[in-house]
Design a protein around this motif. Structure first.
Motif, PDB file in Angstrom:
ATOM      1  N   MET A 188      -2.767   1.812   4.514  1.00  0.00           N
ATOM      2  CA  MET A 188      -3.101   1.545   3.117  1.00  0.00           C
ATOM      3  C   MET A 188      -2.073   2.158   2.165  1.00  0.00           C
ATOM      4  N   SER A 189      -1.522   3.310   2.518  1.00  0.00           N
ATOM      5  CA  SER A 189      -0.574   3.975   1.623  1.00  0.00           C
ATOM      6  C   SER A 189       0.728   3.196   1.461  1.00  0.00           C
ATOM      7  N   SER A 190       0.986   2.240   2.350  1.00  0.00           N
ATOM      8  CA  SER A 190       2.228   1.465   2.249  1.00  0.00           C
ATOM      9  C   SER A 190       2.271   0.587   1.004  1.00  0.00           C
ATOM     10  N   VAL A 191       1.144   0.468   0.280  1.00  0.00           N
ATOM     11  CA  VAL A 191       1.150  -0.321  -0.967  1.00  0.00           C
ATOM     12  C   VAL A 191       2.059   0.305  -2.017  1.00  0.00           C
ATOM     13  N   ILE A 192       2.571   1.494  -1.755  1.00  0.00           N
ATOM     14  CA  ILE A 192       3.501   2.104  -2.705  1.00  0.00           C
ATOM     15  C   ILE A 192       4.703   1.199  -2.952  1.00  0.00           C
ATOM     16  N   THR A 193       5.091   0.426  -1.933  1.00  0.00           N
ATOM     17  CA  THR A 193       6.238  -0.466  -2.078  1.00  0.00           C
ATOM     18  C   THR A 193       5.967  -1.576  -3.082  1.00  0.00           C
ATOM     19  N   LEU A 194       4.702  -1.985  -3.222  1.00  0.00           N
ATOM     20  CA  LEU A 194       4.370  -3.069  -4.150  1.00  0.00           C
ATOM     21  C   LEU A 194       4.612  -2.675  -5.606  1.00  0.00           C
ATOM     22  N   SER A 195       4.739  -1.377  -5.867  1.00  0.00           N
ATOM     23  CA  SER A 195       5.005  -0.945  -7.245  1.00  0.00           C
ATOM     24  C   SER A 195       6.339  -1.491  -7.755  1.00  0.00           C
ATOM     25  N   SER A 217      -0.695  11.569 -14.557  1.00  0.00           N
ATOM     26  CA  SER A 217      -1.480  12.437 -13.680  1.00  0.00           C
ATOM     27  C   SER A 217      -2.557  11.684 -12.911  1.00  0.00           C
ATOM     28  N   LEU A 218      -2.752  10.398 -13.206  1.00  0.00           N
ATOM     29  CA  LEU A 218      -3.840   9.643 -12.584  1.00  0.00           C
ATOM     30  C   LEU A 218      -3.732   9.559 -11.057  1.00  0.00           C
ATOM     31  N   PRO A 219      -2.551   9.270 -10.479  1.00  0.00           N
ATOM     32  CA  PRO A 219      -2.482   9.233  -9.009  1.00  0.00           C
ATOM     33  C   PRO A 219      -2.870  10.555  -8.364  1.00  0.00           C
ATOM     34  N   ALA A 220      -2.417  11.669  -8.941  1.00  0.00           N
ATOM     35  CA  ALA A 220      -2.765  12.977  -8.367  1.00  0.00           C
ATOM     36  C   ALA A 220      -4.260  13.248  -8.481  1.00  0.00           C
ATOM     37  N   LEU A 221      -4.854  12.889  -9.606  1.00  0.00           N
ATOM     38  CA  LEU A 221      -6.289  13.091  -9.776  1.00  0.00           C
ATOM     39  C   LEU A 221      -7.089  12.222  -8.803  1.00  0.00           C
ATOM     40  N   ALA A 222      -6.624  10.994  -8.573  1.00  0.00           N
ATOM     41  CA  ALA A 222      -7.315  10.106  -7.635  1.00  0.00           C
ATOM     42  C   ALA A 222      -7.274  10.638  -6.211  1.00  0.00           C
ATOM     43  N   SER A 223      -6.243  11.401  -5.902  1.00  0.00           N
ATOM     44  CA  SER A 223      -6.085  11.891  -4.529  1.00  0.00           C
ATOM     45  C   SER A 223      -7.100  12.978  -4.173  1.00  0.00           C
ATOM     46  N   ILE A 224      -7.682  13.652  -5.156  1.00  0.00           N
ATOM     47  CA  ILE A 224      -8.614  14.749  -4.856  1.00  0.00           C
ATOM     48  C   ILE A 224      -9.893  14.224  -4.203  1.00  0.00           C
ATOM     49  N   PRO A 225     -10.646  13.300  -4.845  1.00  0.00           N
ATOM     50  CA  PRO A 225     -11.831  12.773  -4.157  1.00  0.00           C
ATOM     51  C   PRO A 225     -11.479  11.935  -2.938  1.00  0.00           C
ATOM     52  N   ASN A 280       3.512  -4.698 -14.710  1.00  0.00           N
ATOM     53  CA  ASN A 280       3.406  -3.748 -15.817  1.00  0.00           C
ATOM     54  C   ASN A 280       3.059  -2.365 -15.254  1.00  0.00           C
ATOM     55  N   ILE A 281       3.053  -1.382 -16.116  1.00  0.00           N
ATOM     56  CA  ILE A 281       2.870  -0.004 -15.680  1.00  0.00           C
ATOM     57  C   ILE A 281       1.470   0.230 -15.125  1.00  0.00           C
ATOM     58  N   TYR A 282       0.488  -0.501 -15.616  1.00  0.00           N
ATOM     59  CA  TYR A 282      -0.882  -0.279 -15.161  1.00  0.00           C
ATOM     60  C   TYR A 282      -1.061  -0.737 -13.709  1.00  0.00           C
ATOM     61  N   VAL A 283      -0.465  -1.850 -13.360  1.00  0.00           N
ATOM     62  CA  VAL A 283      -0.506  -2.300 -11.970  1.00  0.00           C
ATOM     63  C   VAL A 283       0.292  -1.339 -11.091  1.00  0.00           C
ATOM     64  N   ALA A 284       1.427  -0.882 -11.609  1.00  0.00           N
ATOM     65  CA  ALA A 284       2.235   0.071 -10.841  1.00  0.00           C
ATOM     66  C   ALA A 284       1.460   1.361 -10.598  1.00  0.00           C
ATOM     67  N   LEU A 285       0.780   1.875 -11.629  1.00  0.00           N
ATOM     68  CA  LEU A 285      -0.010   3.091 -11.465  1.00  0.00           C
ATOM     69  C   LEU A 285      -1.155   2.885 -10.478  1.00  0.00           C
ATOM     70  N   LEU A 286      -1.724   1.695 -10.456  1.00  0.00           N
ATOM     71  CA  LEU A 286      -2.763   1.398  -9.475  1.00  0.00           C
ATOM     72  C   LEU A 286      -2.205   1.475  -8.060  1.00  0.00           C
ATOM     73  N   CYS A 287      -1.028   0.921  -7.856  1.00  0.00           N
ATOM     74  CA  CYS A 287      -0.384   1.006  -6.538  1.00  0.00           C
ATOM     75  C   CYS A 287      -0.130   2.456  -6.156  1.00  0.00           C
ATOM     76  N   PHE A 288       0.370   3.247  -7.091  1.00  0.00           N
ATOM     77  CA  PHE A 288       0.643   4.650  -6.807  1.00  0.00           C
ATOM     78  C   PHE A 288      -0.642   5.426  -6.542  1.00  0.00           C
ATOM     79  N   ALA A 289      -1.699   5.132  -7.305  1.00  0.00           N
ATOM     80  CA  ALA A 289      -2.969   5.834  -7.112  1.00  0.00           C
ATOM     81  C   ALA A 289      -3.568   5.518  -5.739  1.00  0.00           C
TER      82      ALA A 289
END
Length: 436
Positions: A311-318, A270-278, A323-332
């Motif tokens: 900036m949103s194009s970093v989704i491809t870097l996932s 749920s972290l990417p969705a939560l990050a999108s609110i602020p 590891n999953i934490y770097v991937a989640l950072l890209c998604f967030a």
């Protein structure tokens, strides 16, 4: 009027949260419903997709209607309609009844965003409109975040049928408060003539005309003759192509590609969705702040639109994340950047509408195109997973490509951010906008 106008946009945010709770209810209840009603995965997939077909198409007439009757009536009808369909889903007995109710739900929810855009354009000057848009747009992410724990708890406690009844009732309660509190600024008893004059002066709009006269000057179909409107449609399509990956396939990605458990899906997932609110609120604030600092409206809006899409194009870097934490950072970062962009996207209908009687129409037109992306994303991703035996590499690369394409469109295809010309609306679009 400061508190009053934020109350109006707060009501829109609440309606949008209810919108997304009702939209997500079926997805949460699907496993229980499928088992009880004997629905296959194919049946449930068709039922879930039925919403998008009517939701996308009905953006067009609902935007037109909202401009004709006003946001107070159009949004009340929309919320009552979709709330009734949500509650009636409790009576579903099989595939056909559930598919029909899901398609009717899409019809009602189509009236939400065009009406929200009209409220923001009516109550806010240009210097605050993007932040106001970020507020009502964030309701979608608040509703999505609330839907899973709320609906899951009701299903576990009472049952899946009761979950539809309870979430459906939320909209009826909201409608009572809406009809009690909402009026256009011209008709609100708490707005003085001096406050109204100051608001209209700050909006820097052409002389107001009534809806009938405006439709004669710029008929609805003639809106498609403007290059800027087509640019708004194409740019929003690109953004929503990626947004709908998060809404539809992202949980599957975390489970299949990254080995998430259900517990991890409900927390880390749920972290990417939560990050999108602020991030959405920041996007609205930044766009308005640049304009207040003396930037042209075009520069202020396009800086946020283009910057957020890039900036949103970093989704491809996932894809290459170790590891999953770097991937989640890209998604967030990607999801947050998309929300950052969306605030300015929803300010555009009020910024470019040739008259106040065209704001909801243009909002509906661009939202129609954006929701076609939902159909394309879900279908394309599913096809590629089948072809590549479960690899998300191509869908994520294509998503990043759409982010870059969206930045190009907002920079070069969308023209000056200013009210589109009225008198030359029947002339060829490119010549008309170039002449301005």
């Amino acid at each position: 009027m400061s508190r009053l106008r934020w109350l109006m946009i707060g009501l829109c945010m609440a309606a949008n949260a209810i919108n997304y709770i009702d939209r997500a209810n079926l997805a949460v209840a699907a496993p229980t419903m499928s088992k009880e009603l004997g629905l296959s995965a194919t049946d449930m997939g068709l039922i879930l997709s039925g919403f998008f077909w009517t939701y996308a198409v009905m953006q067009l007439p609902f935007g037109y209607v909202a401009d004709r009757v006003g946001a107070r009536l159009s949004l009340m009808v929309a919320v009552v309609w979709w709330s009734a369909c949500t509650a009636l889903t409790a009576a579903g007995r099989g595939f056909l009844s559930l598919l029909g109710l899901r398609m009717l739900l899409g019809v009602g929810e189509a009236g939400a965003y065009p009406s929200f855009a009209k409220v923001a354009a009516s109550w806010f000057p240009r210097s605050e409109r993007s932040f106001a848009s970020s507020i009502f747009d964030s309701g979608s992410r608040v509703g999505s975040a609330l839907a899973i724990p709320l609906v899951s708890w009701v299903i576990a406690t009472l049952g899946w049928r009761e979950s539809f009844i309870i979430t459906g009732l939320l909209g009826f309660v909201w409608a009572v408060f809406w009809m009690w509190l909402y009026r256009e600024p011209e008709n609100h008893p708490a707005v003085t003539p001096e406050e109204l004059a100051a608001l209209r002066a700050a909006q820097e709009r052409p002389k107001a005309v009534d809806a009938a006269e405006a439709q004669n000057q710029v008929p609805w179909l003639s809106l498609f003759r403007y290059r800027t409107v087509w640019g708004m449609m194409a740019g929003f399509f690109c953004l929503n192509f990626v947004i709908y990956f998060f809404i539809t396939w992202f949980p599957t990605y975390l489970v299949k590609a990254r080995g998430f458990s259900l517990a991890e899906l409900g927390t880390l997932g749920s972290l990417p969705a939560l990050a999108s609110i602020p991030a959405g609120w920041l996007g609205g604030f930044a766009s308005d702040a640049l304009y207040r600092r003396g930037w042209s409206l075009t520069a202020a809006r396009k800086t946020c639109l283009v910057g957020g899409m890039l900036m949103s194009s970093v989704i491809t870097l996932s894809i290459i994340a170790p590891n999953i934490y770097v991937a989640l950072l890209c998604f967030a970062v990607a999801y947050g950047s998309l929300a950052f962009t969306a605030a300015s996207i929803w300010a555009l209908p009020g910024d470019v509408a040739p008259t106040p009687a065209h704001v909801a129409s243009i909002g509906g037109i661009q939202n129609f195109a954006s929701n076609v992306a939902g159909i394309v994303t879900t279908t394309f991703t599913g096809f590629m997973l089948t072809v590549t035996q479960g690899s998300f590499a191509i869908p994520l690369m294509v998503a990043g490509g759409f982010c870059l394409l969206g930045a190009f469109i907002y920079l070069f295809v969308v023209g000056e951010i200013a009210p589109l010309p009225v008198r030359d609306a029947r002339a060829p679009a490119f010549r008309t906008e170039a002449a301005r």
